[in-house]
Design an enzyme around this catalytic site. Structure first.
Site, PDB file in Angstrom:
ATOM      1  N   ASP A  12       2.544 -11.797   8.567  1.00  0.00           N
ATOM      2  CA  ASP A  12       3.920 -11.984   8.466  1.00  0.00           C
ATOM      3  C   ASP A  12       4.764 -10.589   8.220  1.00  0.00           C
ATOM      4  O   ASP A  12       5.314 -10.636   7.222  1.00  0.00           O
ATOM      5  CB  ASP A  12       4.400 -13.152   7.650  1.00  0.00           C
ATOM      6  CG  ASP A  12       4.048 -12.789   6.258  1.00  0.00           C
ATOM      7  OD1 ASP A  12       3.240 -12.017   6.077  1.00  0.00           O
ATOM      8  OD2 ASP A  12       4.789 -13.357   5.270  1.00  0.00           O
ATOM      9  N   HIS A 248      -0.158  -6.383  -1.757  1.00  0.00           N
ATOM     10  CA  HIS A 248      -1.074  -7.722  -1.840  1.00  0.00           C
ATOM     11  C   HIS A 248      -2.160  -7.555  -0.738  1.00  0.00           C
ATOM     12  O   HIS A 248      -3.310  -7.827  -0.775  1.00  0.00           O
ATOM     13  CB  HIS A 248      -0.308  -8.835  -1.725  1.00  0.00           C
ATOM     14  CG  HIS A 248       0.862  -8.834  -2.750  1.00  0.00           C
ATOM     15  ND1 HIS A 248       0.526  -9.184  -4.160  1.00  0.00           N
ATOM     16  CD2 HIS A 248       2.151  -8.424  -2.860  1.00  0.00           C
ATOM     17  CE1 HIS A 248       2.006  -8.958  -4.901  1.00  0.00           C
ATOM     18  NE2 HIS A 248       2.782  -8.666  -4.013  1.00  0.00           N
TER      19      HIS A 248
HETATM   20  C1  BDR Z   1       2.372 -12.360  -0.410  1.00  0.00           C
HETATM   21  O1  BDR Z   1       3.928 -12.608  -0.013  1.00  0.00           O
HETATM   22  C2  BDR Z   1       4.359 -11.702   1.077  1.00  0.00           C
HETATM   23  O2  BDR Z   1       5.634 -11.449   0.444  1.00  0.00           O
HETATM   24  C3  BDR Z   1       3.229 -10.493   1.153  1.00  0.00           C
HETATM   25  O3  BDR Z   1       3.373 -10.110   2.456  1.00  0.00           O
HETATM   26  C4  BDR Z   1       2.318 -11.026   0.523  1.00  0.00           C
HETATM   27  O4  BDR Z   1       1.586 -11.546   1.732  1.00  0.00           O
HETATM   28  C5  BDR Z   1       2.304 -11.980  -1.699  1.00  0.00           C
HETATM   29  O5  BDR Z   1       2.751 -12.893  -2.615  1.00  0.00           O
HETATM   30 CA    CA Z   2       2.134 -10.854   3.980  1.00  0.00          CA
END
Ligand code: BDR
Ligand code: CA
Length: 329
Positions: A12, A248
């Site tokens: 995403d 992340h």
């Molecule tokens: C996850 O949530 C999204 O905002 C980031 O892309 C990552 O996949 C981290 O909690």
């Molecule tokens: Ca993500």
């Protein structure tokens, strides 16, 4: 012969998704065969636009599909524009026109078609809400046997959550989808906040990258990370010391290529679907106990969870990979 990982990237984008994508495109042991997009950090339409854009400016052509626009059961929430920007890439001031079309299939159909055509060969790296994967499972119940493995960035076991004291954003965004994904009998590894919050990527690295690898892709990444790092540096003192962010989604790919950098536990993972703890991922760490509560039967699928990580080694790998000569000019 060196192992090459064929990967579908379910994403995403999103700033950390963009970092992960460029790491995957740059890493010689990763063969990205398609990008399946979902709602999450932005609408699914914007996620697809961003995936097409990021790949096009990096000189790569690979299939990009559009997937779910909302969670399976819960009411949708507005995307977090204050973290990733309204466009998901830190509000880029302008975009070059690229004109590449989407693959017409849904994300779920693309996953199923690819897994059927290359059984046992494809790794699915999922770094957004898990609705595309849950839908693919409904279309093809044998999917767990057709995929080589699934790596999920999402969830948390011991580390506090980032959308509530117990929940991580990807899982919270579609808890019903996540619970069905954790229940399916594939080889699944969860790369959650327990490890992603241990690795701080500094803004100065992306500045150096953009200077050394002069390219629209590295400029775009720097712009996006600057916005995202402002959010994280405002939230955490230790991140603000040398401004940076948690990348992340990157850690899902690092786990793929260097699993020895992580310490794992395994057990059944369930997701709380409603109420105050919605989105919490609970790992059963005592599965020698025959709990009387329904939902924790010994027959349930076990997953692996990353609980510790060698952070300096991850940062070295990121640097070595993105500083190498991977961008077409
Ligand atoms: C996850 O949530 C999204 O905002 C980031 O892309 C990552 O996949 C981290 O909690
Ligand atoms: Ca993500």
């Amino acid at each position: 012969m060196n192992l090459i990982h064929k990967v579908i990237f379910d994403t995403d984008p999103g700033v950390d998704d963009a970092i992960a994508l460029y790491f995957a495109l740059a890493h010689p042991a990763i063969d990205l065969i398609g990008i399946t997009t979902t709602f999450g950090n932005v609408s699914v339409a914007q996620a697809a636009i961003n995936a097409l854009y990021l790949t096009a400016i990096a000189g790569r052509e690979l299939p990009v599909t559009q997937g779910l626009s909302a969670p399976l059961s819960k009411a949708p929430v507005a995307p977090p524009a204050f973290i990733h920007g309204a466009d998901g890439l830190g509000n880029l001031p302008a975009r070059r026109s690229t004109g590449r079309p989407l693959d017409p299939r849904s994300s779920a159909q693309f996953i199923v078609d690819s897994a059927r055509s290359q059984p046992g060969e494809i790794t699915l790296v999922a770094v957004g809400p898990l609705g595309n994967l849950a839908t693919a499972l409904q279309l093809e119940p044998a999917l767990p046997a057709l995929l080589k493995q699934v790596i999920v960035m999402g969830g948390t076991v011991l580390e506090p959550g980032n959308v509530s004291p117990v929940a991580e954003a990807n899982i919270w965004n579609d808890p019903h989808a996540a619970d069905s994904v954790f229940a399916a009998p594939w080889k699944l590894t969860m790369v959650g906040l327990d490890v992603t919050h241990r690795v701080v990527t500094e803004l100065s690295f992306f500045e150096t990258l953009a200077r050394r690898q002069r390219h629209i892709a590295t400029d775009t990444l720097l712009h996006a990370v600057s916005f995202y790092a402002t959010f994280y540096s405002g939230l955490y003192k230790h991140v603000a010391k040398s401004p940076g962010c948690f990348a992340h989604d990157l850690l899902a790919f690092i786990y793929l290529v260097r699993p020895e950098l992580f310490t794992l536990e395994s057990g059944c993972i369930r997701v709380v679907c409603d109420g105050l703890a919605q989105g919490q991922t609970i790992l059963n760490r005592r599965d020698f106990i025959d709990y009387p509560q329904n939902g924790w039967e010994a027959s349930r699928t076990r997953s692996q969870v990353c609980l510790q990580v060698d952070a300096p080694a991850c940062l070295n790998l990121l640097e070595a990979t993105l500083m190498a000569d991977w961008l077409k000019r």
